[in-house]
Every structure is written in C-alpha cells, then in structure tokens.
Design a protein around this motif. Structure first.
Motif, short mmCIF file in Angstrom:
data_model
loop_
_atom_site.label_atom_id
_atom_site.label_comp_id
_atom_site.label_asym_id
_atom_site.label_seq_id
_atom_site.Cartn_x
_atom_site.Cartn_y
_atom_site.Cartn_z
N SER A 158 -53.84 16.18 -16.19
CA SER A 158 -54.43 17.27 -16.79
C SER A 158 -55.90 17.37 -16.82
CB SER A 158 -53.98 16.88 -18.47
OG SER A 158 -54.81 15.64 -18.57
N PRO A 159 -56.58 18.49 -17.14
CA PRO A 159 -57.76 18.63 -16.82
C PRO A 159 -58.86 17.78 -17.80
CG PRO A 159 -56.95 20.88 -17.50
CD PRO A 159 -55.85 19.53 -17.68
N GLU B 114 -52.27 20.61 -8.34
CA GLU B 114 -53.15 20.67 -9.54
C GLU B 114 -53.94 19.26 -9.65
OE1 GLU B 114 -49.27 19.17 -10.47
OE2 GLU B 114 -50.23 21.02 -9.34
N ARG B 115 -53.49 18.22 -9.29
CA ARG B 115 -54.06 16.77 -9.64
C ARG B 115 -55.56 16.68 -8.80
NH1 ARG B 115 -50.12 12.33 -11.83
NH2 ARG B 115 -48.69 13.55 -12.52
N ASN C 145 -58.07 18.95 -10.55
CA ASN C 145 -58.45 18.16 -11.81
C ASN C 145 -59.41 17.05 -11.65
OD1 ASN C 145 -56.95 20.06 -13.42
ND2 ASN C 145 -55.13 18.72 -13.61
#
Length: 327
Positions: free
Chosen positions: A107-108, A139-140, A143
């Motif tokens: 997650s961010p 996305e990881r 992030n």
C-alpha cells in the motif's frame, strides 16, 4: 550520516576490508523465475537469534568496517533480524545499505516499523524488472520508491537490461517521483546471472582465455550469512555451498565471524585477485597452464586457482607485492 550514491558505495566496496555484506535470510516471498540464489517463500531463515546478535555486534565493533550492506533473499521478511541489524550497526556509526525488491510496499503507506528503520540507512537498492513485476505487480515498486524517497534516503534502482525493462522502469519512476526522479533516484542497468533459478534463463555469453581476465570486483568485501557462514565474495553459488571449500568459513559465534572476515580481507591471494586480477596470476609457474585455458567466467578461473592452494597459508610475499601494485 552523509547519503551515499552508487559510485560512493562501489568505491567503499573496492577499498578492501572497509565493508561486508550481511546476507540476512534465504527467504523471499516474490519467487522470481530468474532468482540467482533460488530464494523461495519457504527457504531457510533466521532461527538462531543469539548467533545473529553475536555476529552483528562483532561487525559493529570492527573499526575498519565503514559500511555494511544487508541483502538476502529479501531482508524485509526478517522484521526482528533486520531491525536488530540496522539499529545496532547504525548506532555504531556504520553506513547501512539495504537491498530489497520492495515487496513490503503493498500500500502507499509502509508499516510503521519500516518507516522507523529506513531513516537509519544511507541508501536503499530497489530491484525491479519484468520478473519482479510478474511476481508482485508494478504498484509495489511505485509505492516503495515513494516511501523511500519520502524519508530522504537515496534510491539506487537495479534493473536487468533486457527487453523493455529499462523503459518500463523509467515510466514507473516517473509515476512514483515525477519527471524529476533522476534527482532522487539512480537507475543502474544490470545483467541476469546464471545462478540459482537464473541458470534456466541466462548463460555466460562467451568463454575467455585465463590470461585475459582482469580484476574481480566482488572479492574485496566478504559476505556474512545469518547462520555464521563467511565467504570470500558474493558469488551466490559459493554462499550456497558450491565451489572450493577454501572460499568459505563456518563460524559459530561473533568473534569467529570477525576472525574469518579479517582472514579473507588479509589473504594475499584474494587481495591479488581483486587488484591485478587472476589473469595476471596466470604468469606465475603454479598457474601458467591456465593462461590459454578458456573459462565461462572469472569465477571459474578463480575456483581453479583456489583449488591449487595448499596449507591454508594466507600470506605470500610475491602475491602481496602483486596486490600492492594497484592498491
């Protein structure tokens, strides 16, 4: 503590005896098909924390060490071990550099323990390529880059230069940090290694005559594994038990780890391998027959020479003189 660039880190590593790599775990949850150490979600991890604490304290107490890298496997799967190592080493004034895939950035916002740990480091190497993306999604990486950059810690992104990997990574860095990302991160192209699972994807490109090999760029910093194994270099196969036994020491406590590290750093043969290189050593009578023999990598030549060493003598006046030519 002053932040480090990739060039700074390489310079410290090449300053023989100034750094070590702490191999914190064999385990990694990503499962990349090209993994050079065959790290898996069920691979071995730290079980003897008393030993880990002892060897970390030993490294922290060694005045000649200015930098300790921490890798694996994936070091962030070892919350207890990574926290112990980073805190004690940074408190001792060591520059701490972590190597990670960024899998922890689901997650961010990072977990609080990671937010507390990152500012104690002087650089973070963040790896990505098509294999990493296939294993954990894009996305990881985005992030992780944002989280690390938010702490002000320099980022060195390592990416295998094949296909459109570099272009995709630049796009992800732009998404994460904006068009000015080169001011906050470095992108370093790498190549795949034919070790571990990577042997199914990569092969050495050509064979080279022994005399034509130059200095080895990984033998100046030893590797200390979480279970007390100390190796002369970061060749993944050596860490896992392959190659000549003389490239490894198995220590049972921190002081023994310290002795092994110093023995490798002071060994005139390994000093020469890192300074003039094994190619130059083929001019010596003991290795002259290796000058024309072809090897797929510098490791093959080093292993052939290492197997010929007898008596465990770390000091040799001729090798010391050769090593001193470029040190």
């Amino acid at each position: 503590m002053t932040a480090l660039t990739h060039r700074d880190i390489l310079a410290i590593r090449r300053d023989r005896g100034s750094s070590v790599l702490l191999f914190l775990t064999d385990r990694c949850p990503v499962g990349c098909a090209h993994c050079s150490v065959d790290s898996r979600p069920d691979s071995p991890r730290i079980t003897d924390f008393a030993l880990l604490e002892s060897l970390v304290d030993e490294l922290a107490s060694m005045p000649e060490l200015t930098m300790v890298g921490i890798s694996g496997g994936e070091p962030f799967v070892e919350r207890r071990g990574l926290t112990l190592a980073v805190r004690r080493l940074s408190e001792a004034g060591k520059r701490v550099v972590i190597y990670t895939s960024g899998f922890w950035a689901a997650s961010p916002r990072a977990p609080e323990w990671i937010d507390r740990l990152l500012p104690l480091t002087t650089a973070v190497y963040l790896s990505t390529d098509a294999h990493h993306v296939n294993g954990q999604g894009p996305e990881r990486f985005v992030n992780a880059a944002r989280v690390i950059a938010g702490t002000g810690v320099p980022i060195v992104v390592q990416c295998i230069d094949e296909g459109d990997n570099l272009a995709a990574t630049r796009a992800s860095l732009t998404e994460a940090l904006g068009p000015g990302w080169p001011e906050r991160a470095e992108l370093i192209p790498t190549h795949g290694l034919p070790h571990g699972r990577g042997s199914a994807h990569y092969a050495w490109q050509r064979r080279t005559a022994g005399r034509d090999f130059g200095p080895c760029d990984v033998v100046d910093a030893t590797v200390v594994r979480y279970d007390g194994r100390v190796t002369a270099c970061c060749n993944e196969s050596v860490i896992m038990g392959a190659g000549p036994a003389a490239l490894r020491r198995d220590a049972t406590d921190g002081p023994a780890v310290g002795r092994a590290v110093r023995e490798f750093h002071d060994d005139d043969f390994f000093r020469a391998i890192g300074s003039v290189g094994p190619g130059a050593l083929t001019a010596l009578p003991l290795h002259r027959d290796l000058a024309d023999r072809e090897f797929s990598s510098i490791c093959g030549l080093c292993w052939a020479m290492t197997k010929r060493r007898t008596g465990g003598n770390r000091h040799d006046a001729l090798l010391a003189a050769l090593a001193g030519l470029t040190e």
